[in-house]
Design a protein around this motif. Structure first.
Motif, PDB file in Angstrom:
ATOM      1  N   VAL A  83       0.740  -1.246   0.063  1.00 58.46           N
ATOM      2  CA  VAL A  83       0.074   0.179  -0.140  1.00 58.46           C
ATOM      3  C   VAL A  83       1.035   1.295  -0.049  1.00 58.46           C
ATOM      4  N   ARG A  84       0.481   2.218  -1.007  1.00 57.62           N
ATOM      5  CA  ARG A  84       1.321   3.405  -0.996  1.00 57.62           C
ATOM      6  C   ARG A  84       1.009   4.708  -0.654  1.00 57.62           C
ATOM      7  N   GLU A  85       1.960   5.453  -0.309  1.00 56.04           N
ATOM      8  CA  GLU A  85       1.415   6.987  -0.102  1.00 56.04           C
ATOM      9  C   GLU A  85       0.404   7.552  -1.001  1.00 56.04           C
ATOM     10  N   GLU A  86       1.044   7.573  -2.280  1.00 58.46           N
ATOM     11  CA  GLU A  86       0.340   8.449  -3.336  1.00 58.46           C
ATOM     12  C   GLU A  86       0.467   7.552  -4.630  1.00 58.46           C
ATOM     13  N   PRO A  87      -0.230   7.916  -5.651  1.00 58.97           N
ATOM     14  CA  PRO A  87      -0.423   7.245  -6.909  1.00 58.97           C
ATOM     15  C   PRO A  87       0.607   7.788  -7.805  1.00 58.97           C
ATOM     16  N   THR A  88       1.099   6.674  -8.843  1.00 56.49           N
ATOM     17  CA  THR A  88       1.969   7.346  -9.782  1.00 56.49           C
ATOM     18  C   THR A  88       1.134   7.180 -11.262  1.00 56.49           C
ATOM     19  N   PRO A  89       2.095   7.441 -12.350  1.00 52.90           N
ATOM     20  CA  PRO A  89       1.295   7.296 -13.501  1.00 52.90           C
ATOM     21  C   PRO A  89       0.656   5.946 -14.003  1.00 52.90           C
ATOM     22  N   SER A  90       1.657   4.983 -13.283  1.00 50.76           N
ATOM     23  CA  SER A  90       1.026   3.701 -13.701  1.00 50.76           C
ATOM     24  C   SER A  90      -0.158   3.137 -13.115  1.00 50.76           C
ATOM     25  N   ASP A  91      -0.520   3.977 -12.151  1.00 51.47           N
ATOM     26  CA  ASP A  91      -2.118   4.025 -11.443  1.00 51.47           C
ATOM     27  C   ASP A  91      -2.974   4.501 -12.306  1.00 51.47           C
ATOM     28  N   SER A  92      -2.653   5.500 -12.985  1.00 47.07           N
ATOM     29  CA  SER A  92      -3.297   6.220 -13.928  1.00 47.07           C
ATOM     30  C   SER A  92      -3.828   5.376 -15.082  1.00 47.07           C
ATOM     31  N   LEU A  93      -2.936   4.425 -15.732  1.00 44.86           N
ATOM     32  CA  LEU A  93      -2.942   3.409 -16.648  1.00 44.86           C
ATOM     33  C   LEU A  93      -4.088   2.410 -16.185  1.00 44.86           C
ATOM     34  N   LEU A  94      -3.776   2.050 -14.774  1.00 48.52           N
ATOM     35  CA  LEU A  94      -4.846   1.022 -14.576  1.00 48.52           C
ATOM     36  C   LEU A  94      -5.924   1.251 -14.079  1.00 48.52           C
ATOM     37  N   VAL A  95      -6.299   2.628 -13.572  1.00 51.02           N
ATOM     38  CA  VAL A  95      -7.430   2.868 -13.385  1.00 51.02           C
ATOM     39  C   VAL A  95      -8.243   3.561 -14.994  1.00 51.02           C
ATOM     40  N   LEU A  96      -7.574   3.689 -15.753  1.00 50.04           N
ATOM     41  CA  LEU A  96      -8.425   4.010 -17.114  1.00 50.04           C
ATOM     42  C   LEU A  96      -8.605   2.609 -17.638  1.00 50.04           C
ATOM     43  N   LYS A  97      -7.714   1.622 -17.757  1.00 47.03           N
ATOM     44  CA  LYS A  97      -8.473   0.331 -17.887  1.00 47.03           C
ATOM     45  C   LYS A  97      -9.580  -0.276 -16.954  1.00 47.03           C
ATOM     46  N   ASP A  98      -9.595   0.144 -15.810  1.00 45.97           N
ATOM     47  CA  ASP A  98     -10.818  -0.260 -15.034  1.00 45.97           C
ATOM     48  C   ASP A  98     -12.204   0.435 -15.547  1.00 45.97           C
ATOM     49  N   ILE A  99     -12.141   1.607 -16.029  1.00 47.04           N
ATOM     50  CA  ILE A  99     -13.128   2.296 -16.550  1.00 47.04           C
ATOM     51  C   ILE A  99     -13.516   1.842 -17.867  1.00 47.04           C
ATOM     52  N   VAL A 100     -12.491   1.355 -18.623  1.00 44.03           N
ATOM     53  CA  VAL A 100     -12.638   0.744 -20.136  1.00 44.03           C
ATOM     54  C   VAL A 100     -13.492  -0.622 -19.747  1.00 44.03           C
ATOM     55  N   ASN A 101     -13.401  -1.171 -18.754  1.00 44.99           N
ATOM     56  CA  ASN A 101     -14.059  -2.654 -18.530  1.00 44.99           C
ATOM     57  C   ASN A 101     -15.219  -2.547 -17.886  1.00 44.99           C
ATOM     58  N   GLU A 102     -15.424  -1.258 -17.422  1.00 38.75           N
ATOM     59  CA  GLU A 102     -16.761  -1.101 -16.834  1.00 38.75           C
ATOM     60  C   GLU A 102     -17.653  -0.662 -18.205  1.00 38.75           C
ATOM     61  N   PHE A 103     -17.328   0.422 -18.705  1.00 39.13           N
ATOM     62  CA  PHE A 103     -18.164   1.148 -19.664  1.00 39.13           C
ATOM     63  C   PHE A 103     -17.939   0.592 -21.096  1.00 39.13           C
ATOM     64  N   ALA A 104     -16.843   0.171 -21.687  1.00 37.78           N
ATOM     65  CA  ALA A 104     -16.741  -0.140 -22.864  1.00 37.78           C
ATOM     66  C   ALA A 104     -17.516  -1.498 -23.511  1.00 37.78           C
ATOM     67  N   PRO A 105     -17.546  -2.703 -22.907  1.00 38.62           N
ATOM     68  CA  PRO A 105     -18.241  -3.674 -23.506  1.00 38.62           C
ATOM     69  C   PRO A 105     -19.650  -3.441 -23.675  1.00 38.62           C
ATOM     70  N   PRO A 106     -20.449  -2.824 -22.633  1.00 40.05           N
ATOM     71  CA  PRO A 106     -21.715  -2.446 -22.985  1.00 40.05           C
ATOM     72  C   PRO A 106     -22.104  -1.231 -23.793  1.00 40.05           C
ATOM     73  N   ASN A 107     -21.065  -0.500 -24.348  1.00 42.10           N
ATOM     74  CA  ASN A 107     -21.227   0.801 -24.966  1.00 42.10           C
ATOM     75  C   ASN A 107     -22.045   1.745 -24.145  1.00 42.10           C
ATOM     76  N   LYS A 108     -21.822   1.733 -22.580  1.00 39.13           N
ATOM     77  CA  LYS A 108     -22.439   2.836 -21.756  1.00 39.13           C
ATOM     78  C   LYS A 108     -21.718   4.376 -21.734  1.00 39.13           C
ATOM     79  N   THR A 109     -22.609   4.909 -21.759  1.00 43.48           N
ATOM     80  CA  THR A 109     -22.341   6.322 -21.455  1.00 43.48           C
ATOM     81  C   THR A 109     -21.560   6.711 -20.279  1.00 43.48           C
TER      82      THR A 109
END
Length: 284
Positions: A83-109
């Motif tokens: 567990v880290r003190e603060e996020p890094t750019p790698s976390d931004s990449l992981l969060v982006l992929k999480d959003i993709v996984n949630e919204f992309a397959p069903p084409n949700k807005t």
């Protein structure tokens, strides 16, 4: 105890806080490593992955959690779980992929929060690319995902999205491109380009359909020849003089033609097909 914690997490059963205190006292035990990639930390009524938690504030909204200071008593355990003190750019990449996984397959807005977080991730990746904090290859892998929001905030593959470079160019294809042509986002252009988003002007091809009574324009050729020194200074200001001589020699190979009428058509490969504009007469 580790197996008991994982069992409770899998079943969604709140674990007794004594479990974490015991593990904290034994944070150097090798079995702790088995928890690092598991949803094992109970925060705000739900279990989370250790790398989804930070001690400081973060820009990821509901996609990540901040730990309360009362959990500092478990510092040894949380450190062992990375567990880290603060996020890094790698976390931004992981969060982006999480959003993709949630919204992309069903084409949700994308909702407002998800859209805001996604754009922050792209801005963070753009800055990280420019500073060298993250390899460009990491962002290039996003070309395989629906990860760019169109004007209606629906995620599309990068190759389906274009940045407006010339006003009115998208309109030449009717309404087909309207949703997929966006204004250049601030601080994101570099990351978008690495992911495969093109400017519309570079993606569009121009076909010459008709050229009525063309004649060689010697006047324009002579004008450019007489202004080589001026052109050299312009090139020098842009690229520090690298390759200027070769570029200036290219002028001699360019043919300039004047015509009474020129008819062209625009084309672009998009959405796995070729789109064509209506033919039009142009003044130059």
């Amino acid at each position: 105890v580790s197996r008991h914690l994982l069992h409770c997490a899998y079943q969604g059963i709140p674990v007794n806080r004594e479990v974490y205190q015991f593990l904290n006292r034994n944070a150097e035990d090798p079995s702790i490593s088995s928890l690092r990639d598991k949803k094992c930390l109970l925060v705000e009524g739900a279990y989370h992955l250790p790398n989804h938690l930070f001690w400081s504030t973060h820009p990821f909204g509901r996609f990540r959690r901040r730990l309360g200071e009362e959990l500092r008593i478990l510092t040894a355990l949380l450190k062992a779980l990375n567990v880290r003190e603060e996020p890094t750019p790698s976390d931004s990449l992981l969060v982006l992929k999480d959003i993709v996984n949630e919204f992309a397959p069903p084409n949700k807005t994308l909702d407002e929060e998800s859209f805001t977080v996604l754009m922050h991730c792209w801005r963070d990746l753009g800055k990280a690319l420019e500073s060298g904090e993250i390899p460009e290859a990491e962002v290039q892998r996003l070309r395989a995902f629906k990860c760019i929001p169109n004007t209606e905030r629906v995620l599309n593959p990068p190759e389906w999205m274009f940045i407006e470079g010339r006003g009115g160019l998208a309109a030449k294809f009717g309404g087909i491109l309207v949703k997929n042509v966006i204004q250049k986002p601030l601080d994101i252009g570099y990351a978008y380009a690495a992911a495969g988003v093109k400017t519309l002007s570079t993606a569009v091809q121009i076909e010459l359909l008709d050229c009525l009574d063309p004649i060689t324009d010697e006047g324009l050729s002579q004008r450019l020849e007489s202004r080589k020194n001026v052109l050299a200074r312009v090139l020098d200001s842009r690229n520090g003089g690298q390759g200027n001589a070769e570029k200036l020699r290219e002028l001699a190979s360019i043919q300039f033609v004047r015509a009474d009428s020129i008819i062209i058509r625009y084309s672009i490969s998009a959405f796995q097909r070729l789109l064509l504009s209506n033919p039009e007469t142009v003044s130059a």
